[in-house]
Design a protein around this motif. Sequence first.
Motif, mmCIF file in Angstrom:
data_model
loop_
_atom_site.group_PDB
_atom_site.id
_atom_site.type_symbol
_atom_site.label_atom_id
_atom_site.label_comp_id
_atom_site.label_asym_id
_atom_site.label_seq_id
_atom_site.Cartn_x
_atom_site.Cartn_y
_atom_site.Cartn_z
ATOM 1 N N ASP A 240 -23.316 -55.231 15.203
ATOM 2 C CA ASP A 240 -22.301 -55.763 15.633
ATOM 3 C C ASP A 240 -22.015 -54.908 16.883
ATOM 4 O O ASP A 240 -22.132 -53.695 16.957
ATOM 5 C CB ASP A 240 -20.882 -55.690 14.801
ATOM 6 N N LEU B 119 -16.977 -55.273 9.415
ATOM 7 C CA LEU B 119 -17.968 -55.029 10.513
ATOM 8 C C LEU B 119 -19.237 -55.160 9.804
ATOM 9 O O LEU B 119 -19.492 -54.595 8.756
ATOM 10 C CB LEU B 119 -17.787 -53.771 11.408
ATOM 11 N N LYS C 226 -14.458 -56.351 17.638
ATOM 12 C CA LYS C 226 -15.779 -57.043 17.881
ATOM 13 C C LYS C 226 -15.513 -58.257 19.241
ATOM 14 O O LYS C 226 -14.180 -58.495 19.291
ATOM 15 C CB LYS C 226 -16.303 -57.848 16.917
ATOM 16 N N LEU D 175 -19.430 -53.524 19.361
ATOM 17 C CA LEU D 175 -17.944 -53.003 19.336
ATOM 18 C C LEU D 175 -17.426 -52.533 20.560
ATOM 19 O O LEU D 175 -18.364 -51.954 21.553
ATOM 20 C CB LEU D 175 -17.914 -52.189 18.391
#
Length: 110
Positions: free
Chosen positions: A65, A61, A35, A67
């Motif tokens: 999110d 996670l 992240k 990524l």
Amino acid sequence: MGHMNLQFLEAAPAWVEQRKVYRHPVALNRAKVRKLGQPSELATLIDLSISGCRIETDAILMKDDRLWLRFENGEALVAKAIWCRDGQVGCQFDATLDKGLFRALTLITE
């Protein structure tokens, strides 16, 4: 008229495939995920399409999110976590995966 005692087995929810593109099974243990602002974590690539993938990781996670994913010998790919469940994450790539990388990861020749 007699009373009938009916018992029903509880059924799990049906899995409905909602993807527009088929995901090919792979087993690549050398993937990394991170992240923004976090260190990279090891991940296993479970399946892959040109628009997304499913990974397995110990990283914490959450849905939505942002990524960065890196597969064996590949550039970092930006993705969004679409779902997270039991250590697995469904990811949608921001850009379509390069066909050469896709073939290399899935061992598909067209």
